[in-house]
Design a protein around this motif. Structure first.
Motif, PDB file in Angstrom:
ATOM      1  N   MET A 148      38.679  10.125  89.292  1.00  0.00           N
ATOM      2  CA  MET A 148      39.287  11.347  89.816  1.00  0.00           C
ATOM      3  C   MET A 148      39.829  11.146  91.230  1.00  0.00           C
ATOM      4  N   VAL A 149      39.134  10.357  92.034  1.00  0.00           N
ATOM      5  CA  VAL A 149      39.654  10.050  93.376  1.00  0.00           C
ATOM      6  C   VAL A 149      40.987   9.314  93.239  1.00  0.00           C
ATOM      7  N   LEU A 150      41.027   8.335  92.336  1.00  0.00           N
ATOM      8  CA  LEU A 150      42.288   7.620  92.108  1.00  0.00           C
ATOM      9  C   LEU A 150      43.372   8.557  91.586  1.00  0.00           C
ATOM     10  N   ALA A 151      43.019   9.432  90.660  1.00  0.00           N
ATOM     11  CA  ALA A 151      43.996  10.374  90.105  1.00  0.00           C
ATOM     12  C   ALA A 151      44.550  11.283  91.202  1.00  0.00           C
ATOM     13  N   ILE A 152      43.680  11.771  92.067  1.00  0.00           N
ATOM     14  CA  ILE A 152      44.133  12.655  93.149  1.00  0.00           C
ATOM     15  C   ILE A 152      45.103  11.924  94.058  1.00  0.00           C
ATOM     16  N   PHE A 153      44.747  10.718  94.467  1.00  0.00           N
ATOM     17  CA  PHE A 153      45.616  10.020  95.409  1.00  0.00           C
ATOM     18  C   PHE A 153      46.875   9.461  94.759  1.00  0.00           C
ATOM     19  N   ILE A 203      33.589  17.080  77.253  1.00  0.00           N
ATOM     20  CA  ILE A 203      34.559  17.578  76.285  1.00  0.00           C
ATOM     21  C   ILE A 203      35.931  17.763  76.925  1.00  0.00           C
ATOM     22  N   MET A 204      35.966  18.416  78.076  1.00  0.00           N
ATOM     23  CA  MET A 204      37.259  18.691  78.705  1.00  0.00           C
ATOM     24  C   MET A 204      37.959  17.405  79.143  1.00  0.00           C
ATOM     25  N   MET A 205      37.215  16.441  79.652  1.00  0.00           N
ATOM     26  CA  MET A 205      37.834  15.177  80.067  1.00  0.00           C
ATOM     27  C   MET A 205      38.286  14.379  78.852  1.00  0.00           C
ATOM     28  N   LEU A 206      37.552  14.483  77.765  1.00  0.00           N
ATOM     29  CA  LEU A 206      37.932  13.778  76.543  1.00  0.00           C
ATOM     30  C   LEU A 206      39.298  14.245  76.027  1.00  0.00           C
ATOM     31  N   PHE A 207      39.627  15.510  76.227  1.00  0.00           N
ATOM     32  CA  PHE A 207      40.961  15.995  75.854  1.00  0.00           C
ATOM     33  C   PHE A 207      42.053  15.231  76.603  1.00  0.00           C
ATOM     34  N   PHE A 262      45.945  19.721  93.616  1.00  0.00           N
ATOM     35  CA  PHE A 262      45.005  18.778  92.997  1.00  0.00           C
ATOM     36  C   PHE A 262      43.723  19.466  92.540  1.00  0.00           C
ATOM     37  N   GLU A 263      43.788  20.760  92.307  1.00  0.00           N
ATOM     38  CA  GLU A 263      42.614  21.557  91.972  1.00  0.00           C
ATOM     39  C   GLU A 263      41.827  21.016  90.778  1.00  0.00           C
ATOM     40  N   LEU A 264      42.477  20.726  89.658  1.00  0.00           N
ATOM     41  CA  LEU A 264      41.759  20.312  88.450  1.00  0.00           C
ATOM     42  C   LEU A 264      41.044  18.970  88.627  1.00  0.00           C
ATOM     43  N   PRO A 265      41.720  17.912  89.083  1.00  0.00           N
ATOM     44  CA  PRO A 265      40.961  16.667  89.260  1.00  0.00           C
ATOM     45  C   PRO A 265      39.866  16.793  90.320  1.00  0.00           C
ATOM     46  N   PHE A 266      40.068  17.667  91.300  1.00  0.00           N
ATOM     47  CA  PHE A 266      39.035  17.881  92.313  1.00  0.00           C
ATOM     48  C   PHE A 266      37.797  18.521  91.690  1.00  0.00           C
ATOM     49  N   LEU A 267      38.005  19.492  90.787  1.00  0.00           N
ATOM     50  CA  LEU A 267      36.865  20.107  90.099  1.00  0.00           C
ATOM     51  C   LEU A 267      36.104  19.073  89.272  1.00  0.00           C
ATOM     52  N   TYR A 268      36.824  18.201  88.553  1.00  0.00           N
ATOM     53  CA  TYR A 268      36.167  17.130  87.802  1.00  0.00           C
ATOM     54  C   TYR A 268      35.417  16.193  88.741  1.00  0.00           C
ATOM     55  N   LEU A 269      35.986  15.913  89.896  1.00  0.00           N
ATOM     56  CA  LEU A 269      35.323  15.064  90.880  1.00  0.00           C
ATOM     57  C   LEU A 269      33.994  15.679  91.307  1.00  0.00           C
ATOM     58  N   ILE A 270      34.016  16.944  91.673  1.00  0.00           N
ATOM     59  CA  ILE A 270      32.791  17.618  92.124  1.00  0.00           C
ATOM     60  C   ILE A 270      31.763  17.695  90.999  1.00  0.00           C
ATOM     61  N   MET A 271      32.212  18.039  89.787  1.00  0.00           N
ATOM     62  CA  MET A 271      31.265  18.137  88.667  1.00  0.00           C
ATOM     63  C   MET A 271      30.667  16.775  88.325  1.00  0.00           C
ATOM     64  N   SER A 272      31.441  15.715  88.439  1.00  0.00           N
ATOM     65  CA  SER A 272      30.895  14.386  88.160  1.00  0.00           C
ATOM     66  C   SER A 272      29.881  13.990  89.232  1.00  0.00           C
ATOM     67  N   ILE A 273      30.120  14.380  90.460  1.00  0.00           N
ATOM     68  CA  ILE A 273      29.145  14.121  91.534  1.00  0.00           C
ATOM     69  C   ILE A 273      27.858  14.901  91.260  1.00  0.00           C
ATOM     70  N   LEU A 274      27.992  16.126  90.770  1.00  0.00           N
ATOM     71  CA  LEU A 274      26.802  16.921  90.423  1.00  0.00           C
ATOM     72  C   LEU A 274      25.995  16.264  89.305  1.00  0.00           C
ATOM     73  N   ILE A 275      26.686  15.735  88.296  1.00  0.00           N
ATOM     74  CA  ILE A 275      25.978  15.027  87.218  1.00  0.00           C
ATOM     75  C   ILE A 275      25.239  13.829  87.782  1.00  0.00           C
ATOM     76  N   PHE A 276      25.876  13.107  88.686  1.00  0.00           N
ATOM     77  CA  PHE A 276      25.206  11.972  89.316  1.00  0.00           C
ATOM     78  C   PHE A 276      23.955  12.430  90.067  1.00  0.00           C
TER      79      PHE A 276
END
Length: 127
Positions: free
Chosen positions: A78-83, A16-20, A101-115
């Protein structure tokens, strides 16, 4: 609470949050992303990949359809967005003391957790 319910909450939150972010790109365009890609020396047409990373992928994560693959695409996004957005200021702190880069980093970690966790039983292709 079960592990499957926790996986669902994680998927719903990220999706939901990424869809925004994706909806903002639909409404306001991707001029900023094009600028960042061109500034980095990357072909500008690759900026259109943001639509996959911020619209298609979040929908897949929300539905739990190929969530592990989708979460890897989101992590890459998210890695691309951060860099691209923060590459020159990775060690800078924002006004509240966190890395810029706090917000994209949080999305990065959460996406890794989903994986790592999978989509759980409350998903289209539950695993």
């Amino acid at each position: 609470m079960t592990n499957d319910a926790a996986k669902l909450i994680l998927r719903l939150t990220v999706g939901i949050m990424m869809l925004f972010h994706g909806l903002d790109k639909i409404i306001n365009g991707i001029g900023g992303v094009k600028y960042l890609t061109a500034s980095a020396g990357v072909p500008e047409f690759l900026a259109y990949g943001v639509y996959v990373g911020e619209i298609v992928v979040p929908i897949l994560i929300l539905l739990g359809a190929y969530a592990r693959i989708a979460s890897l695409v989101l992590a890459f996004n998210m890695v691309l967005a951060i860099f691209l957005a923060y590459g020159n200021s990775l060690f800078a702190l924002g006004k509240h003391g966190a890395p810029v880069f706090e917000l994209p980093f949080l999305y990065l970690i959460m996406s890794i957790l989903i994986f790592m966790l999978g989509s759980g039983k409350y998903a289209l292709n539950s695993k």
